[in-house]
Design a protein around this motif. Structure first.
Motif, short mmCIF file in Angstrom:
data_model
loop_
_atom_site.label_atom_id
_atom_site.label_comp_id
_atom_site.label_asym_id
_atom_site.label_seq_id
_atom_site.Cartn_x
_atom_site.Cartn_y
_atom_site.Cartn_z
N ILE A 114 4.11 5.76 -5.38
CA ILE A 114 4.21 5.80 -6.84
C ILE A 114 3.15 6.74 -7.41
O ILE A 114 3.43 7.56 -8.28
N LEU A 115 1.93 6.64 -6.90
CA LEU A 115 0.84 7.46 -7.43
C LEU A 115 1.02 8.94 -7.10
O LEU A 115 0.73 9.80 -7.93
N THR A 116 1.46 9.25 -5.89
CA THR A 116 1.48 10.65 -5.46
C THR A 116 2.80 11.37 -5.69
O THR A 116 2.82 12.60 -5.73
N CYS A 165 0.83 -1.21 0.00
CA CYS A 165 0.00 0.00 0.00
C CYS A 165 0.86 1.25 0.00
O CYS A 165 0.59 2.20 -0.75
N VAL A 166 1.89 1.26 0.83
CA VAL A 166 2.78 2.43 0.91
C VAL A 166 3.51 2.62 -0.42
O VAL A 166 3.60 3.74 -0.93
N THR A 218 -2.95 13.72 -5.31
CA THR A 218 -1.73 14.21 -4.65
C THR A 218 -1.74 13.99 -3.14
O THR A 218 -0.70 14.12 -2.49
N CYS A 219 -2.88 13.66 -2.57
CA CYS A 219 -3.00 13.46 -1.13
C CYS A 219 -2.64 12.01 -0.79
O CYS A 219 -3.27 11.07 -1.27
N SER A 220 -1.64 11.81 0.06
CA SER A 220 -1.21 10.46 0.42
C SER A 220 -2.30 9.71 1.18
O SER A 220 -2.45 8.50 1.00
#
Length: 107
Positions: free
Chosen positions: A17-19, A11-12, A43-45
């Protein structure tokens, strides 16, 4: 317990990768142009972490196995996320040493 650790690391890794990654920067820019909410979610983790948890859970539940080489596809992708997180974490831990000593290697 090991499954929980693998799940959390996956998950982390996916969230980072996404943010934060350069790979997904065009996607984040596109989301920001589409709507303020999508831009914030990309952009929000914490927000991306929620959706990363759903995606990782789904990937762990995939039972499809590639028949030729006998690899669980979901687990393969999740290990990529784990590798991404651990590599970045190690980079952050070693970065001060790299900056301090790396210039001496080539002089």
């Amino acid at each position: 317990m090991l499954e929980l650790i693998k799940f959390l690391l996956s998950c982390v890794g996916l969230t980072m990768i996404l943010t934060n990654s350069k790979l997904f920067k065009p996607f984040r820019d596109w989301c920001k142009k589409k709507s303020k909410l999508l831009g914030y979610l990309s952009t929000c983790s914490m927000c991306s972490g929620f959706y990363s948890g759903l995606i990782v859970y789904f990937l762990y539940k995939i039972t499809y196995i590639i028949p030729i080489i006998n690899i669980n596809l979901g687990e393969l992708i999740n290990y990529g996320f784990i590798g991404s997180f651990v590599s970045y974490l190690m980079y952050l831990l070693l970065c001060p040493f790299i900056k301090k000593y790396d210039w001496n290697l080539f002089t």
